[in-house]
Design a protein around this motif. Sequence first.
Motif, short mmCIF file in Angstrom:
data_model
loop_
_atom_site.label_atom_id
_atom_site.label_comp_id
_atom_site.label_asym_id
_atom_site.label_seq_id
_atom_site.Cartn_x
_atom_site.Cartn_y
_atom_site.Cartn_z
N ALA A 156 43.28 45.52 46.48
CA ALA A 156 44.13 45.37 47.67
C ALA A 156 45.55 45.01 47.28
CB ALA A 156 43.56 44.33 48.63
N THR B 293 41.43 53.41 53.71
CA THR B 293 42.09 52.46 52.82
C THR B 293 43.03 51.56 53.60
OG1 THR B 293 41.97 54.05 51.00
CG2 THR B 293 43.53 52.23 50.76
N LEU C 170 42.73 47.60 53.87
CA LEU C 170 43.84 46.76 53.45
C LEU C 170 44.23 45.79 54.57
CD1 LEU C 170 46.04 45.98 51.43
CD2 LEU C 170 47.45 47.83 52.38
#
Length: 206
Positions: free
Chosen positions: A164, A183, A187
């Motif tokens: 991350a 993603t 995140l």
Amino acid sequence: MTPPVLYHCPDSRSLRCLWAAEETGMAIDLRTLPFPPRAFAPEYRAVNPLMTVPGWVEDGRLMTESAAICERIAVGTSLELTRDEADYWQWRNWLHRSDATLTFPLAVMIRYNRVEPEERRLAQAVEDYRAFFGGRAKSIEAALSDGREWLVAGRFTIADIVIAYAAFLATTLGADDVLGDATRAWLARCTARDAFRRARERQKAG
């Protein structure tokens, strides 16, 4: 007992270590340096001859690799995977991928877009390595494409922290558009954690 010392630059890869310490509640002595320390903190050479951050000093021993420091911080906590867990080797692979595969192209972008003096900046290198990072970041998207919440073991671990951080760094460089939808959602979950927010606030205070 004297707590470990973390030498840190705000939002640099040493943020991984500060975040991991906040997640576990480990007491550390945070020493914040100007970036890049090789230019602005020459006295740091006595601590870390590489002049890089993080620098982690514990019981007289120096560690300099952010993923390895996170692994040390995670020992005995839920952030760690043990060898008897099914995802152990996948977890270890993510730890190594975090810097060697994902942070490296972003570091090149930073150098040729921010660190070098104006006359030495290279727009083509920045764009090339931005695309390079985008290709490598597809591995994160692929891992999350089955709808999983975290990268491994069905829980948040230091694999999520170290990866991350790379995705977060991309957002600070205007490269977040190369990240896939899964993603970006992952995140957002990572950076919404209280420990991440505490780490970023703590680094401001030095």
